[in-house]
Scaffold this active site. Sequence first.
Site, short mmCIF file in Angstrom:
data_model
loop_
_atom_site.label_atom_id
_atom_site.label_comp_id
_atom_site.label_asym_id
_atom_site.label_seq_id
_atom_site.Cartn_x
_atom_site.Cartn_y
_atom_site.Cartn_z
N HIS A 186 0.83 -1.21 0.00
CA HIS A 186 0.00 0.00 0.00
C HIS A 186 0.86 1.26 0.00
CE1 HIS A 186 -3.84 -1.79 0.09
NE2 HIS A 186 -3.81 -2.21 1.33
N ARG A 293 -8.77 -8.49 -13.39
CA ARG A 293 -8.50 -9.62 -12.49
C ARG A 293 -9.74 -9.90 -11.65
NH1 ARG A 293 -3.70 -6.29 -11.75
NH2 ARG A 293 -1.83 -7.31 -12.58
N ARG A 329 -10.57 -11.54 -17.48
CA ARG A 329 -9.94 -12.84 -17.24
C ARG A 329 -10.83 -13.66 -16.31
NH1 ARG A 329 -4.07 -13.04 -14.50
NH2 ARG A 329 -5.27 -12.46 -12.64
N GLU A 428 1.17 -17.84 -20.71
CA GLU A 428 2.02 -17.70 -19.52
C GLU A 428 2.77 -19.00 -19.19
OE1 GLU A 428 -0.61 -16.63 -16.27
OE2 GLU A 428 -2.24 -17.77 -17.18
N ASN A 451 4.61 -12.27 -16.02
CA ASN A 451 4.97 -12.58 -14.63
C ASN A 451 5.18 -14.08 -14.46
OD1 ASN A 451 4.38 -9.90 -14.50
ND2 ASN A 451 2.77 -10.07 -12.97
N ASP A 452 4.21 -14.87 -14.92
CA ASP A 452 4.33 -16.33 -14.81
C ASP A 452 5.21 -16.91 -15.90
OD1 ASP A 452 3.06 -16.89 -12.45
OD2 ASP A 452 1.10 -17.24 -13.34
N ARG A 462 8.97 -16.35 -8.13
CA ARG A 462 9.11 -14.90 -8.07
C ARG A 462 8.85 -14.32 -6.69
NH1 ARG A 462 3.70 -12.64 -9.67
NH2 ARG A 462 2.40 -14.36 -10.37
N CYS A 499 -0.06 -8.40 -20.70
CA CYS A 499 -0.64 -7.81 -19.48
C CYS A 499 0.24 -8.03 -18.25
CB CYS A 499 -2.04 -8.36 -19.23
SG CYS A 499 -2.12 -10.16 -19.08
#
Length: 573
Positions: A186, A293, A329, A428, A451-452, A462, A499
């Site tokens: 945050h 998401r 998604r 991914e 990312n994946d 990660r 993305c």
Amino acid sequence: MKGLGTSVGIGIGKVLIYKEPEIKISKNSISDSEQEIERLNQSIHKAIMEIDNIYNITLEKVGQPEAEIFAAHKMILEDPEYISAIKEKILTGNVNSEWAVREITNSYISLFQEMEDEYLRARAVDIKDVSDRVLKILLNIETKDLSLINRETIIVARDLTPSDTAQINKDMVVGIVTEIGGRTSHTSIMARTMNIPAICGVKDITDIVKEDDLMIINGSTGDIIVNPTVNEVISYRKEKEDLDKLRKELEKLKGQESISKDGYKVELAGNIGTLQDIDKVIENDGEGVGLYRTEFLYMYNDKLPTEEEQFEAYKIVAERLKGKPLVIRTLDVGGDKDIPYLNIPKEMNPFLGYRAIRFCLDNKEIFITQVRAILRASTYGNVKIMFPMISNIEELRESKLIVEGVKEELRKENIEFNENIEIGIMVEIPAVAIHSRQFAKEVDFFSIGTNDLIQYTLAVDRGNQKISNLYNQFHPAILSLIKMTIDNGHKEGIWVGMCGEVAGDEKLIPILLAMGLDEFSMSASSILKARHLIRNTSKKEIEEKLDYILDLSTADEVEKYIDENIISNDLDI
């Protein structure tokens, strides 16, 4: 010194070391548990009033999405399960409120900290922030008021809670440095929103620096200079002026096309997780949403969201976008996203296990409910469906059959939907990238989830700090898989987006543009900078260098080449 830059910009100011007052709690036996519960109730009531006040301050100073953090805090204190557990601890153990709050809270925090996803781990901070507020009220502990800062200051802390960050005087706080945290904490999110440079992950920084030290931080590189020379101050002030000038220039790009110097047009979209996120995408002139998401609809619930609840959420976003693309998604649960009421079993390797489309195909009622909601919302905008974690053609075909079955149900019920809704997949998993020519024959689009893809290709968790240095988006194998996916998609006539975090990487945007990526979807705050980069890049010029780049041996060689031959020469930034 160096840390992880999480909010761009240059900060020059005097150090203020902010340390949370120590909350010491002892376990005491009580004789009147009902009176103790009344004491707890009064403290919770006061905490809620404080949170309401911070919500209003944040709404005025920062914005609606960030203010929602405190709406969530209030929900924690109004959560009957959480509060009942504390009261039960008081009643059955005849213990003081402080002890009961700490014990129950610790069990909740442990649950979140076990999650591998950085975003979800960061939510443990919310619970701790809320419980600490109640504990300080119970113990009559006062804290330093960061809103009273009246000179240019860099706050140095072990961590800042959302409440701390919301109350800082953003006109005088010119930087934040913390020992813990990451890009999705945050503190980092709010710092980016308030345009305050921030650096996280600087070990023992509160012990290394002293109060009133002069400090310079670079939120882009993570560099920190303590007590700089006069020349260093002059140099960084000039860099800060240049960055401030660029930020103002970026505002002028609103309403402009995302088009390269040689006429190649792309789409710059935003990633969202909640309804509030759409405001930032629109504010930053996003050309759509490349990733919605939807798991957050499930995670912020204590039961499965109904078809109607999902329909309303998707419809609102579709309408707000006014015809711009919205890629939804389907549920990506499991792995690092644990939703307790789904009772997904614990696994040795959750990232490689029972997650995303695998879970949905095994729990078709949940999947069908979501698909119905998406299809119903498709009449309110340019909605597309995207399946995550597809690993083979059979999964894709089964998923598409379910969509066709739902379409037939809706026809029988005379419920409108877009008959020609586009269906795509996340790329991914390396097997899908390698086999992408065949997958492209079966879908309308690809969205590369870097990312994946990086994690699976390089066999690097990660979320594991010990090997985080091995997780590298510049690895030639990663770039080769991305190019292969784009090329194969185009050969079959479909568009290809991205993305993952790489889509907003300033060094890689020119490379992705040269590869022919059609859509870049990123955090809203990165959209205008990406547009600036694209408008100052010649696709053809970078394209001529691609073969050389992909033939380099190491990630360091790739990054160095980009720094020396692309960013510095081709872009006026």
